[in-house]
Design an enzyme around this catalytic site. Structure first.
Site, mmCIF file in Angstrom:
data_model
loop_
_atom_site.group_PDB
_atom_site.id
_atom_site.type_symbol
_atom_site.label_atom_id
_atom_site.label_comp_id
_atom_site.label_asym_id
_atom_site.label_seq_id
_atom_site.Cartn_x
_atom_site.Cartn_y
_atom_site.Cartn_z
ATOM 1 N N HIS A 1 0.840 -1.198 0.000
ATOM 2 C CA HIS A 1 0.000 0.000 0.000
ATOM 3 C C HIS A 1 0.870 1.240 0.000
ATOM 4 O O HIS A 1 2.050 1.184 0.343
ATOM 5 C CB HIS A 1 -0.955 0.019 1.197
ATOM 6 C CG HIS A 1 -0.269 0.004 2.534
ATOM 7 N ND1 HIS A 1 0.320 -1.133 3.057
ATOM 8 C CD2 HIS A 1 -0.098 0.975 3.456
ATOM 9 C CE1 HIS A 1 0.822 -0.855 4.252
ATOM 10 N NE2 HIS A 1 0.599 0.422 4.510
ATOM 11 N N HIS B 1 0.849 5.408 1.229
ATOM 12 C CA HIS B 1 0.229 6.430 2.061
ATOM 13 C C HIS B 1 0.229 7.740 1.286
ATOM 14 O O HIS B 1 1.255 8.123 0.719
ATOM 15 C CB HIS B 1 1.040 6.648 3.345
ATOM 16 C CG HIS B 1 1.125 5.452 4.219
ATOM 17 N ND1 HIS B 1 0.387 5.320 5.368
ATOM 18 C CD2 HIS B 1 1.873 4.329 4.124
ATOM 19 C CE1 HIS B 1 0.681 4.180 5.950
ATOM 20 N NE2 HIS B 1 1.576 3.554 5.209
#
Length: 138
Positions: free
Chosen positions: A99, A101
């Site tokens: 992922h 941010h």
């Protein structure tokens, strides 16, 4: 993966405030935000981290970051934006599902990314660059 919180969120089996969804990527608000508006951009496909992600999956995540950043900036009135990815515990990865941010930044917010830095010697940079180029060609 049943034990992955991001997989549970993607499957709508765990709560999240989604800001974006398509066939390959989702984005949702971080429940432990470093700054106001902190979002996570996550591929639907479970892959551990940057070392394991396919280039097309990483590109899809980045494309969503590029699309989402201006909207997030406008809504939060952020002064800047960080895009941050951590792979493995030593780098701060907590959820082992690749992922990125997206962190809106505000003047004086006190968040320091990256931390301690030092100027590298030219010989060190040359040696590292040479080794990386050789590894890429192997």
């Amino acid at each position: 993966m049943d034990d992955c919180i991001f997989c549970q969120i993607i499957a709508h089996k765990a709560p999240a405030e989604f800001v974006y969804e398509d066939d390959h990527v989702v984005a949702f608000m971080d429940i432990y935000p470093a700054t106001r508006g902190h979002c996570l951009i996550v591929p639907r496909q479970h892959v551990r981290n940057l070392y394991d992600v396919a280039p097309d999956v990483a590109a899809a995540v980045m494309a969503v970051a590029v699309r989402l950043a201006p909207a997030l900036r406008d809504v939060t009135r952020a002064d800047g934006m960080n895009l941050w990815q951590s792979s493995e515990s030593a780098a701060g990865q907590v959820v082992f599902h690749f992922h990125m941010h997206l962190l809106p930044r505000y003047a004086g917010d006190g968040l320091h990314v990256p931390g301690n830095r030092r100027r590298a010697a030219p010989a060190e940079l040359n040696g590292l660059a040479t080794d990386v180029r050789q590894r890429l060609m192997a």
